[in-house]
Motif scaffolding. Sequence first.
Motif, PDB file in Angstrom:
ATOM      1  N   LEU A 200       8.007 -10.955  -8.871  1.00 10.96           N
ATOM      2  CA  LEU A 200       8.577 -12.298  -8.974  1.00 10.96           C
ATOM      3  C   LEU A 200       8.285 -13.154  -7.746  1.00 10.96           C
ATOM      4  O   LEU A 200       8.218 -14.371  -7.837  1.00 10.96           O
ATOM      5  CB  LEU A 200      10.092 -12.223  -9.184  1.00 10.96           C
ATOM      6  N   ILE A 201       8.143 -12.525  -6.591  1.00 12.76           N
ATOM      7  CA  ILE A 201       7.888 -13.298  -5.371  1.00 12.76           C
ATOM      8  C   ILE A 201       6.431 -13.216  -4.932  1.00 12.76           C
ATOM      9  O   ILE A 201       6.083 -13.629  -3.825  1.00 12.76           O
ATOM     10  CB  ILE A 201       8.823 -12.879  -4.215  1.00 12.76           C
ATOM     11  N   GLY A 202       5.579 -12.675  -5.810  1.00 14.97           N
ATOM     12  CA  GLY A 202       4.148 -12.746  -5.549  1.00 14.97           C
ATOM     13  C   GLY A 202       3.535 -11.583  -4.822  1.00 14.97           C
ATOM     14  O   GLY A 202       2.458 -11.709  -4.237  1.00 14.97           O
ATOM     15  N   ASN A 203       4.197 -10.412  -4.858  1.00 17.44           N
ATOM     16  CA  ASN A 203       3.629  -9.214  -4.231  1.00 17.44           C
ATOM     17  C   ASN A 203       3.199  -9.459  -2.789  1.00 17.44           C
ATOM     18  O   ASN A 203       2.031  -9.300  -2.421  1.00 17.44           O
ATOM     19  CB  ASN A 203       2.440  -8.692  -5.048  1.00 17.44           C
ATOM     20  N   LEU A 204       4.135  -9.878  -1.978  1.00 10.65           N
ATOM     21  CA  LEU A 204       3.850 -10.205  -0.591  1.00 10.65           C
ATOM     22  C   LEU A 204       3.297  -9.008   0.178  1.00 10.65           C
ATOM     23  O   LEU A 204       3.623  -7.858  -0.113  1.00 10.65           O
ATOM     24  CB  LEU A 204       5.127 -10.698   0.111  1.00 10.65           C
ATOM     25  N   ARG A 205       2.479  -9.301   1.173  1.00 11.26           N
ATOM     26  CA  ARG A 205       1.992  -8.249   2.063  1.00 11.26           C
ATOM     27  C   ARG A 205       3.156  -7.695   2.877  1.00 11.26           C
ATOM     28  O   ARG A 205       4.181  -8.339   3.044  1.00 11.26           O
ATOM     29  CB  ARG A 205       0.911  -8.802   2.995  1.00 11.26           C
ATOM     30  N   GLU A 206       2.979  -6.488   3.404  1.00  7.58           N
ATOM     31  CA  GLU A 206       4.056  -5.815   4.129  1.00  7.58           C
ATOM     32  C   GLU A 206       4.615  -6.670   5.263  1.00  7.58           C
ATOM     33  O   GLU A 206       5.824  -6.809   5.410  1.00  7.58           O
ATOM     34  CB  GLU A 206       3.566  -4.478   4.695  1.00  7.58           C
ATOM     35  N   GLU A 207       3.740  -7.263   6.061  1.00  6.64           N
ATOM     36  CA  GLU A 207       4.206  -8.045   7.205  1.00  6.64           C
ATOM     37  C   GLU A 207       4.952  -9.301   6.759  1.00  6.64           C
ATOM     38  O   GLU A 207       5.897  -9.749   7.428  1.00  6.64           O
ATOM     39  CB  GLU A 207       3.051  -8.395   8.146  1.00  6.64           C
ATOM     40  N   GLU A 208       4.542  -9.875   5.642  1.00  3.75           N
ATOM     41  CA  GLU A 208       5.234 -11.048   5.114  1.00  3.75           C
ATOM     42  C   GLU A 208       6.572 -10.657   4.496  1.00  3.75           C
ATOM     43  O   GLU A 208       7.565 -11.371   4.631  1.00  3.75           O
ATOM     44  CB  GLU A 208       4.355 -11.747   4.071  1.00  3.75           C
ATOM     45  N   LEU A 209       6.587  -9.511   3.840  1.00  2.33           N
ATOM     46  CA  LEU A 209       7.806  -9.016   3.218  1.00  2.33           C
ATOM     47  C   LEU A 209       8.878  -8.753   4.269  1.00  2.33           C
ATOM     48  O   LEU A 209      10.055  -9.063   4.078  1.00  2.33           O
ATOM     49  CB  LEU A 209       7.504  -7.737   2.443  1.00  2.33           C
TER      50      LEU A 209
END
Length: 252
Positions: A200-209
């Motif tokens: 739902l939030i666009g499969n963010l990268r680890e650092e962004e998550l």
Amino acid sequence: MAFLHSSISLSRLLTTFVLLTILMAERRVSIRIPDRITEPTRDLPDNQSLKTAVFALGSFWRSEAVFGCLNGVVQTTVGYAGGSKTNPEYRSLGDHAESIQVVYDHRRISFKQLLEVFWSSHDYRQVFGQGPDVGNQYRSIIFTNGTEESRLATTSKEREQTKSKSSSVTTQILPLGSFYPAEPEHQKFELKRRPFLLQLIGNLREEELERSNLAAKLNGYAAELCPPKIQRQIDAKINEIIKKGWPILRDL
């Protein structure tokens, strides 16, 4: 760390499944799962309004979820603090405790209010553990930055002790030294157990998550630890997105 019993609501999962089934069957929408995207830059409070608090209250997976949904909390990070070992790791903590670092806007939520959440979210009478999680890394600690935080922490501990006359409050109050962020797989742990929410939030990268305010809130939501009003608001937002068929959640 002992495996945590899932608190995901069966009714919520069934509701989501039914909605998706109906929508797809009637071909009103087509749910499109996006490739990984980059979270857009958000207007965060200026640095002068941001403060950092660190607490230890048992498993940092659950602790992060407890604080993530609070209005005024900007970012949460799990990690290790309170010990002497340099660069601790999950399998080699030394004398550190599993901890949660909370970045918050002090104009919207105060350190005193964070303390209230801290006390209400764990059993501070249990020695070196919380529930089935037993060990030195699960001890209860309030880390403080400066005299005023130390005073507030001490006052709140004395208040809690008056409520618990039959047993001692085991919580330590320590000056904050180094905080070491935990490995990526431990960040936003409850959210990662709900792949649909990650989509739902666009499969963010680890650092962004790790630094995402939205992910911090959804991490609390996934564990059903948000205040009831916020849980309902997020439910409504997600159901609206499901009906539209474009699962990109940008804000709550």
